[in-house]
Motif scaffolding. Structure first.
Motif, short mmCIF file in Angstrom:
data_model
loop_
_atom_site.label_atom_id
_atom_site.label_comp_id
_atom_site.label_asym_id
_atom_site.label_seq_id
_atom_site.Cartn_x
_atom_site.Cartn_y
_atom_site.Cartn_z
N PRO A 74 0.82 -1.23 0.00
CA PRO A 74 0.00 0.00 0.00
C PRO A 74 0.85 1.27 0.00
CG PRO A 74 -0.89 -1.60 1.54
CD PRO A 74 0.43 -2.13 1.11
N LEU A 126 0.77 4.03 -3.12
CA LEU A 126 0.37 5.42 -2.88
C LEU A 126 1.49 6.38 -3.27
CD1 LEU A 126 -1.81 7.30 -1.84
CD2 LEU A 126 -1.02 6.85 0.51
N ARG A 157 -4.17 5.78 6.07
CA ARG A 157 -4.43 4.40 5.63
C ARG A 157 -4.31 4.27 4.12
NH1 ARG A 157 -9.01 1.57 4.10
NH2 ARG A 157 -10.31 3.40 4.52
N ASP A 158 -4.99 5.14 3.38
CA ASP A 158 -4.94 5.05 1.92
C ASP A 158 -4.86 6.41 1.26
OD1 ASP A 158 -7.45 5.95 2.51
OD2 ASP A 158 -8.54 4.36 1.45
#
Length: 334
Positions: free
Chosen positions: A215, A219, A309-310
């Motif tokens: 992740p 990103l 988180r994202d």
């Protein structure tokens, strides 16, 4: 029979500079990190380590061995940092003049003297366990939000919190280091904890992608592609609704996607005249990019991303072009 360590100390006290270096060199990297936490500036921290070692060399005869050599060096370094701050106040770098007209910032923030701490230097710090009373891990205690929080509290509060909650020194020993009472240390520490947690209240550590995880890589890849392309909408789509953009030593700070987008349009409109390159690296244990502009490429500072988180919670663009000297050699050659 004297121990090897005691023999080296005796030689150093007798004027043997090599023996002194052998005794103190193992602590140089961790002392630099300690000074950085208190001062917020890598440049100032490096200067303060030199002053600490000079003071230790000159005062070695007064070292009685009641505390460890490491604790004695931390005592000198901490008080050198505090003396420097008291003597001259915060040394503020000159505010840079942008080559374009930026929009009005959300606020003019502090601290403008903040610099990043490249992970290439952090990796050189010995991975020794802190004292049993430490509350923060090495990773947490060098993140930008943590270091910024330290800069926004009175220096003695910051020093007390670092000595107690990061390094884990007992309150009685910290009182000796700072020349005060254990009761005073407890009160100072409580105020520092409240101030720091207020600053970090929005950080949900369990939702931050682990370093090097898929992740995080995804990103940061999407951010780099949008940034290099000058794609304002692409960058903004990766931000949280509460994101901040800061650019030390410039005081301008922009809050929220709309304000950040307005700034990026002005910035990309100017820098679009030359090719931009971002080389991945890490600073303050966070994903970062060394920035280069034009052909031939000119160093243009360091971008450090604070992730949720994202999405991206904060973009900090450090404008100091000298930061490239701390990048891994492989990145510099690319």
């Amino acid at each position: 029979m004297r121990s090897v360590g005691q023999t080296a100390l005796d030689r150093a006290r007798a004027g043997d500079e090599r023996a002194f270096r052998d005794l103190t060199e193992p602590y140089r990297d961790e002392l630099r990190l300690h000074c950085y936490r208190i001062l917020g500036s890598l440049t100032d921290a490096e200067d303060m380590v030199q002053e600490t070692l000079i003071a230790a060399w000159r005062g070695l005869e007064r070292f009685e061995g009641r505390a460890s050599l490491r604790s004695w060096l931390y005592r000198i370094a901490t008080n050198r940092c505090l003396n420097a701050l008291r003597a001259a106040g915060r040394r503020r770098p000159p505010e840079p003049v942008p080559p374009f007209t930026p929009p009005e910032p959300t606020r003019r923030g502090e601290p403008t003297w903040l610099q990043p701490y490249p992970d290439t230097l952090l990796e050189r710090v010995a991975d020794g366990a802190p004292g049993p009373e430490a509350r923060y891990s090495l990773r947490e205690s060098v993140e930008l939000a943590f270091v910024t929080g330290l800069q926004l509290m009175p220096p003695r509060q910051a020093a007390t919190l670092v000595l107690r909650d990061v390094l884990g020194y007992p309150a009685a020993e910290v009182a000796v280091m700072l020349g005060t009472t254990e009761t005073a240390i407890k009160g100072t520490l409580q105020r520092a904890r409240v101030a720091l947690e207020r600053r970090r209240s929005g950080v949900d550590r369990e939702r931050i992608p682990p370093p090097g995880s898929a992740p995080e890589r995804e990103l940061t890849r999407r951010f780099a592609e949008a940034f290099i392309a000058g794609d304002v909408d692409g960058v903004v789509s990766l931000l949280t609704d509460d994101a901040w953009l800061a650019m030390p030593p410039a005081p301008h700070e922009y809050h929220g996607p709309a304000a950040i987008a307005e700034f990026l349009r002005a910035s990309f409109g100017w820098s679009g005249r030359g090719a931009a390159r971002l080389l991945p690296t890490r600073a303050n244990t966070q994903p970062a990019f060394a920035c280069y502009l034009g052909e031939p490429t000119t160093p243009a500072g360091l971008l450090v991303l604070t992730l949720g988180r994202d999405r991206i919670n904060a973009i900090t663009r450090f404008l100091d072009s000298d930061l490239a000297r701390h990048l891994p050699a492989a990145a510099e050659r690319r």
